[in-house]
Design a protein around this motif. Sequence first.
Motif, PDB file in Angstrom:
ATOM      1  N   ARG A 357       0.905  -1.095  -0.140  1.00 32.74           N
ATOM      2  CA  ARG A 357       0.031  -0.032  -0.102  1.00 32.74           C
ATOM      3  C   ARG A 357       0.958   1.093   0.015  1.00 32.74           C
ATOM      4  O   ARG A 357       0.587   2.273  -0.896  1.00 32.74           O
ATOM      5  CB  ARG A 357      -1.019   0.109   1.028  1.00 32.74           C
ATOM      6  N   VAL A 358       1.816   1.289   0.987  1.00 35.96           N
ATOM      7  CA  VAL A 358       2.754   2.400   0.841  1.00 35.96           C
ATOM      8  C   VAL A 358       3.519   2.767  -0.377  1.00 35.96           C
ATOM      9  O   VAL A 358       3.766   3.735  -0.890  1.00 35.96           O
ATOM     10  CB  VAL A 358       3.887   2.141   2.110  1.00 35.96           C
ATOM     11  N   LEU A 359       3.867   1.695  -1.117  1.00 39.09           N
ATOM     12  CA  LEU A 359       4.494   1.741  -2.382  1.00 39.09           C
ATOM     13  C   LEU A 359       3.651   2.162  -3.610  1.00 39.09           C
ATOM     14  O   LEU A 359       4.088   2.910  -4.278  1.00 39.09           O
ATOM     15  CB  LEU A 359       4.977   0.084  -2.802  1.00 39.09           C
ATOM     16  N   LEU A 360       2.254   1.615  -3.453  1.00 43.00           N
ATOM     17  CA  LEU A 360       1.301   2.193  -4.352  1.00 43.00           C
ATOM     18  C   LEU A 360       0.896   3.871  -3.980  1.00 43.00           C
ATOM     19  O   LEU A 360       0.788   4.575  -5.063  1.00 43.00           O
ATOM     20  CB  LEU A 360      -0.046   1.485  -4.381  1.00 43.00           C
ATOM     21  N   LEU A 361       1.121   3.986  -2.985  1.00 42.74           N
ATOM     22  CA  LEU A 361       0.859   5.593  -2.521  1.00 42.74           C
ATOM     23  C   LEU A 361       2.016   6.530  -3.084  1.00 42.74           C
ATOM     24  O   LEU A 361       1.783   7.490  -3.760  1.00 42.74           O
ATOM     25  CB  LEU A 361       0.804   5.622  -1.002  1.00 42.74           C
ATOM     26  N   VAL A 378      -0.822  10.310 -20.205  1.00 47.65           N
ATOM     27  CA  VAL A 378      -1.163   8.879 -19.542  1.00 47.65           C
ATOM     28  C   VAL A 378      -0.004   8.268 -18.755  1.00 47.65           C
ATOM     29  O   VAL A 378       0.869   8.008 -19.494  1.00 47.65           O
ATOM     30  CB  VAL A 378      -1.943   8.234 -20.434  1.00 47.65           C
ATOM     31  N   PHE A 379      -0.116   8.287 -17.511  1.00 46.92           N
ATOM     32  CA  PHE A 379       0.878   7.569 -16.734  1.00 46.92           C
ATOM     33  C   PHE A 379       0.464   6.549 -15.845  1.00 46.92           C
ATOM     34  O   PHE A 379      -0.059   6.784 -14.639  1.00 46.92           O
ATOM     35  CB  PHE A 379       1.687   8.540 -15.995  1.00 46.92           C
ATOM     36  N   PRO A 380       0.372   5.135 -16.163  1.00 47.01           N
ATOM     37  CA  PRO A 380      -0.194   4.086 -15.449  1.00 47.01           C
ATOM     38  C   PRO A 380       0.609   3.818 -14.198  1.00 47.01           C
ATOM     39  O   PRO A 380       1.999   4.179 -14.349  1.00 47.01           O
ATOM     40  CB  PRO A 380      -0.333   2.789 -16.573  1.00 47.01           C
ATOM     41  N   VAL A 381       0.112   3.412 -13.167  1.00 50.42           N
ATOM     42  CA  VAL A 381       0.842   3.100 -12.021  1.00 50.42           C
ATOM     43  C   VAL A 381       1.163   1.569 -12.191  1.00 50.42           C
ATOM     44  O   VAL A 381       0.491   0.829 -12.721  1.00 50.42           O
ATOM     45  CB  VAL A 381      -0.078   3.163 -10.850  1.00 50.42           C
ATOM     46  N   LYS A 382       2.489   1.369 -12.078  1.00 45.29           N
ATOM     47  CA  LYS A 382       2.981  -0.119 -12.458  1.00 45.29           C
ATOM     48  C   LYS A 382       3.577  -0.725 -11.015  1.00 45.29           C
ATOM     49  O   LYS A 382       4.296  -0.028 -10.462  1.00 45.29           O
ATOM     50  CB  LYS A 382       3.870  -0.171 -13.586  1.00 45.29           C
ATOM     51  N   LEU A 383       3.462  -1.943 -11.116  1.00 44.98           N
ATOM     52  CA  LEU A 383       4.241  -2.744 -10.138  1.00 44.98           C
ATOM     53  C   LEU A 383       5.021  -3.643 -10.881  1.00 44.98           C
ATOM     54  O   LEU A 383       4.543  -4.757 -11.511  1.00 44.98           O
ATOM     55  CB  LEU A 383       3.387  -3.608  -9.094  1.00 44.98           C
ATOM     56  N   GLY A 384       6.269  -3.304 -10.786  1.00 37.31           N
ATOM     57  CA  GLY A 384       7.314  -4.082 -11.791  1.00 37.31           C
ATOM     58  C   GLY A 384       6.884  -3.667 -13.307  1.00 37.31           C
ATOM     59  O   GLY A 384       6.714  -2.582 -13.566  1.00 37.31           O
ATOM     60  N   ASN A 385       6.436  -4.724 -14.205  1.00 36.42           N
ATOM     61  CA  ASN A 385       5.869  -4.431 -15.677  1.00 36.42           C
ATOM     62  C   ASN A 385       4.553  -4.577 -15.482  1.00 36.42           C
ATOM     63  O   ASN A 385       4.098  -4.303 -16.776  1.00 36.42           O
ATOM     64  CB  ASN A 385       6.519  -5.336 -16.510  1.00 36.42           C
ATOM     65  N   SER A 386       3.937  -4.743 -14.520  1.00 40.00           N
ATOM     66  CA  SER A 386       2.459  -4.858 -14.637  1.00 40.00           C
ATOM     67  C   SER A 386       1.605  -3.692 -13.920  1.00 40.00           C
ATOM     68  O   SER A 386       1.861  -3.093 -13.089  1.00 40.00           O
ATOM     69  CB  SER A 386       2.054  -6.173 -13.868  1.00 40.00           C
ATOM     70  N   PRO A 387       0.709  -3.032 -14.917  1.00 37.07           N
ATOM     71  CA  PRO A 387      -0.112  -1.990 -14.562  1.00 37.07           C
ATOM     72  C   PRO A 387      -0.952  -2.337 -13.647  1.00 37.07           C
ATOM     73  O   PRO A 387      -1.539  -3.545 -13.406  1.00 37.07           O
ATOM     74  CB  PRO A 387      -0.840  -1.408 -15.683  1.00 37.07           C
ATOM     75  N   VAL A 388      -1.126  -1.295 -12.383  1.00 37.86           N
ATOM     76  CA  VAL A 388      -2.183  -1.837 -11.445  1.00 37.86           C
ATOM     77  C   VAL A 388      -3.556  -1.047 -11.955  1.00 37.86           C
ATOM     78  O   VAL A 388      -3.331   0.156 -12.206  1.00 37.86           O
ATOM     79  CB  VAL A 388      -1.793  -1.137 -10.059  1.00 37.86           C
ATOM     80  N   PRO A 389      -4.548  -1.785 -11.674  1.00 38.48           N
ATOM     81  CA  PRO A 389      -5.901  -1.030 -12.211  1.00 38.48           C
ATOM     82  C   PRO A 389      -6.126  -0.061 -11.164  1.00 38.48           C
ATOM     83  O   PRO A 389      -5.775   0.137  -9.928  1.00 38.48           O
ATOM     84  CB  PRO A 389      -6.787  -2.207 -11.751  1.00 38.48           C
ATOM     85  N   ASP A 390      -6.691   1.204 -11.684  1.00 39.49           N
ATOM     86  CA  ASP A 390      -7.087   2.318 -10.967  1.00 39.49           C
ATOM     87  C   ASP A 390      -8.216   1.836  -9.737  1.00 39.49           C
ATOM     88  O   ASP A 390      -7.948   2.807  -8.743  1.00 39.49           O
ATOM     89  CB  ASP A 390      -7.814   3.341 -11.887  1.00 39.49           C
TER      90      ASP A 390
END
Length: 482
Positions: A357-361, A378-390
Amino acid sequence: MQYPQIQRIIGILLMLFSTSMLPAAAVGLFYHEEAMNAFLSAFVITMIAGACIWLPVRGQRAELRTRDGYLITVLFWLVLGLFGAVPLWLLEMPDLSVADAVFESFSGLTTTGATVITGLDTLPRALLYYRQQLQWFGGMGIIVLAVAILPMLGVGGMQLYRAEMPGPLKENKLTPRIAETAKVLWYIYAGLTVACALAYWAAGMDLFNAIGHSFSTVAIGGFSTHDASIGYYNSPLIEAICILFMLISGINFALHFLAWRFRSLKNYWQDPECRAYVLVILALFIICFAVLVHYQHHDVWTSVRYAAFETVSIATTTGFGVTDFSTWPTLLPYLLLYASFIGACAGSTGGGMKVIRVLLLYKQGEREIKRLLHPRGVFPVKLGNSPVPDRVVETVWGFCAVYVFTFAMLFLILLGTGLDFVTAFSALTACINNLGPGLGEVAVHYGNLDAGVKWVLSFAMLLGRLEVFTLLVLLSPMFWRR
C-alpha cells in the motif's frame, strides 16, 4: 443476510477454538500446576457456549455472501477475543481484571504483543504457553484455518478468506480451490514454525521456550516467556535466528509457496513489494547504526547487533526486544514507530498498513507530479512491469485516508483520558499497527493504564488486525440494507 448460517458457523468456530485451551491444560498437568484447572474450566465454558449457539441452527445450510463473510469475521474475532480471555481471568496468578484479561487476549490473537502482565519468569508455564499459542493461531487467522479444515463452510469459504486475509489484492489464490489455498498457507506456516523451533532449540533454548518463541516469531507477535524478551538469552546466535525468521514471516506467503513449488528464490527479488520491504529495513538499519555510533550509545559491535535486531523487530511489527529502544538518542524511537506504519508485506502475518500500500501511494504521488507537468499525459501506476488497475489504487487511497482518520479520532480519545502525548501516540501506534512496545508509560508494559484506555486500545488492535475496513464496514447503513 443468512443469519441462521452465520450463527451456525460462529458456534462451530467457537467450539473449535475451545479445544485450543486443552494443550495449555496439558502443559499445566505436565508441570503439576494448579493453572490446569482454569484452562479446563475455560474449555468447558467455551465449548458449552459454542454448542448453545450452534444447536438451534445446526441443520441450516445456505451459501454465504460477501456481507455474511465480513459479519462472521468481525463477530468471530470479537467472540474469540472475549472467550480467549476467560482462562486469563480465571487464573489466580496473575490476578487479572476483566479489562486486563480481554486486553491480553486481544493482544495475543491480533499478534500485537502488548502486555499487561509482569513477572513472566515466575508465572505458570501453562499460562506462558497459552499466550504464545494465542499468537500462533492469530497469526495466520483462525478463519483461514477453519476454511482449510471445515468443508461445511463450502462455497462461502471465499467470502471468509477475502474478509480475513490482509492486503489490497485479496482475490489472488494460490490454488484453484479456496480450501486448498488455506491448507497451503497453513502448511507453510506450520513448516516455518517447526524450523524456527528446531533452530532455537539447537541454539541453546530449552524445548519449552523454543516452541513458545517459535510460535510468536513466525506469527510476528512478540510475546515472550521472559520479561526481558529475547534479550534474556544475551545470545547473538539466537538473535540472528530470530531476525531471519521475522524477516521470512514478514514476506508474502504466496512467495514462499512459489519458492517451494519452483525450487527457486528468484521470485522474492522479482516481486516489487518484497524488494521494497528489504530495502526499507536495510535503510532503517543503516540509519539506526549510524546514529547509535555517532552518539556513542553503544560500541560498534553492539550497535550493529542491537540496530539489526530492533530494526527488524519493529519494522515487521513483531515487537521482540533485546534492549530498550525508547532510550535511543534523537529521532530513532519515533523513526522505528513510523516504520511500523509501513509494516510487513501483504499476505504475511505482520501488521501495519502493508508495504504494497505504501509503495502504491508513493507511485501514485509520482504520477500526480507527472500529471502536473504533463496534464494530457497518460501515466499508469505499475508494480514491476504490470499496470495496477485504477480501482486498486483508489482502494489504497481510501484505506489510507480511513486509517489516518481513525488514528486521529482514537488519538484524541486517548488524550481525553488524561494520557500524556508521547504515551497516547506511541500506545495507539503500537496497537493499531499490531506492534506491541511503545514509548513513555508503555515502553515496558501496559499494566499501569486505566481500564478505559485498555478497552480503547483493545478496539484499536482489532481494527489493525482486520485492516480497518472489515470492521468499519459494519457501521455503514448500506451494509444492513437489503
